[in-house]
Design a protein around this motif. Structure first.
Motif, PDB file in Angstrom:
ATOM      1  N   CYS A  37       0.834  -1.204   0.000  1.00  0.00           N
ATOM      2  CA  CYS A  37       0.000   0.000   0.000  1.00  0.00           C
ATOM      3  C   CYS A  37       0.867   1.251   0.000  1.00  0.00           C
ATOM      4  CB  CYS A  37      -0.939  -0.022   1.199  1.00  0.00           C
ATOM      5  SG  CYS A  37      -2.133   1.330   1.212  1.00  0.00           S
ATOM      6  N   ASP A  38       1.914   1.232   0.813  1.00  0.00           N
ATOM      7  CA  ASP A  38       2.839   2.372   0.847  1.00  0.00           C
ATOM      8  C   ASP A  38       3.471   2.616  -0.518  1.00  0.00           C
ATOM      9  OD1 ASP A  38       2.329   2.769   3.538  1.00  0.00           O
ATOM     10  OD2 ASP A  38       4.151   1.749   4.220  1.00  0.00           O
ATOM     11  N   ALA A  39       3.673   1.532  -1.282  1.00  0.00           N
ATOM     12  CA  ALA A  39       4.253   1.629  -2.619  1.00  0.00           C
ATOM     13  C   ALA A  39       3.177   1.835  -3.692  1.00  0.00           C
ATOM     14  CB  ALA A  39       5.058   0.367  -2.924  1.00  0.00           C
ATOM     15  N   GLU A  40       1.941   2.086  -3.267  1.00  0.00           N
ATOM     16  CA  GLU A  40       0.797   2.308  -4.145  1.00  0.00           C
ATOM     17  C   GLU A  40       0.492   1.115  -5.046  1.00  0.00           C
ATOM     18  OE1 GLU A  40       1.084   6.108  -6.088  1.00  0.00           O
ATOM     19  OE2 GLU A  40       1.427   7.144  -4.186  1.00  0.00           O
ATOM     20  N   LYS A  41       0.775  -0.081  -4.544  1.00  0.00           N
ATOM     21  CA  LYS A  41       0.428  -1.334  -5.230  1.00  0.00           C
ATOM     22  C   LYS A  41      -0.823  -1.884  -4.550  1.00  0.00           C
ATOM     23  CE  LYS A  41       5.261  -2.411  -6.243  1.00  0.00           C
ATOM     24  NZ  LYS A  41       6.351  -3.370  -6.019  1.00  0.00           N
ATOM     25  N   TYR A  42      -1.945  -1.240  -4.809  1.00  0.00           N
ATOM     26  CA  TYR A  42      -3.153  -1.500  -4.047  1.00  0.00           C
ATOM     27  C   TYR A  42      -3.754  -2.889  -4.291  1.00  0.00           C
ATOM     28  CZ  TYR A  42      -2.638   3.470  -3.272  1.00  0.00           C
ATOM     29  OH  TYR A  42      -2.135   4.693  -2.942  1.00  0.00           O
ATOM     30  N   ALA A  43      -3.729  -3.372  -5.511  1.00  0.00           N
ATOM     31  CA  ALA A  43      -4.277  -4.704  -5.779  1.00  0.00           C
ATOM     32  C   ALA A  43      -3.458  -5.778  -5.062  1.00  0.00           C
ATOM     33  CB  ALA A  43      -4.317  -4.967  -7.282  1.00  0.00           C
ATOM     34  N   GLU A  44      -2.146  -5.616  -5.080  1.00  0.00           N
ATOM     35  CA  GLU A  44      -1.275  -6.570  -4.388  1.00  0.00           C
ATOM     36  C   GLU A  44      -1.504  -6.498  -2.873  1.00  0.00           C
ATOM     37  OE1 GLU A  44       3.472  -7.762  -4.238  1.00  0.00           O
ATOM     38  OE2 GLU A  44       2.784  -6.277  -5.692  1.00  0.00           O
TER      39      GLU A  44
END
Length: 90
Positions: A37-44
């Protein structure tokens, strides 16, 4: 009879260790989701949180519920949102 008691005790200890290990794994999955989430990889992130939620991790249940409510990393699904938020509350 003494052997049976030892066997039951051994099984209880092993089950306790297994449950503790599963909870630790759920916490690790939650943290991986947080990192994504911090890396803006929301689906992951949602995938990790869902796995942890399915293991009974209350914080993950709450977070994945909000994800379903807001469509963060997953499609909006009000039924899933209600389900997971209710699980977290219990």
């Amino acid at each position: 009879m003494h052997i049976v008691r030892r066997y039951i005790l051994l099984v209880a200890v092993l089950l306790s260790a297994l449950l503790a290990s599963a909870q630790q794994s759920a916490e690790e999955l939650f943290q991986k989701g947080d990192d994504c989430c911090d890396a803006e990889k929301y689906a992951e992130a949602a995938g990790y949180w869902l796995q942890a939620a399915q293991m009974g991790h209350a914080q993950s249940q709450c977070v994945i519920g909000v994800c379903y409510q807001e469509g963060i990393g997953v499609a909006v699904d009000n039924a899933q949102a209600i389900y997971w938020l209710t699980q977290a509350a219990n």
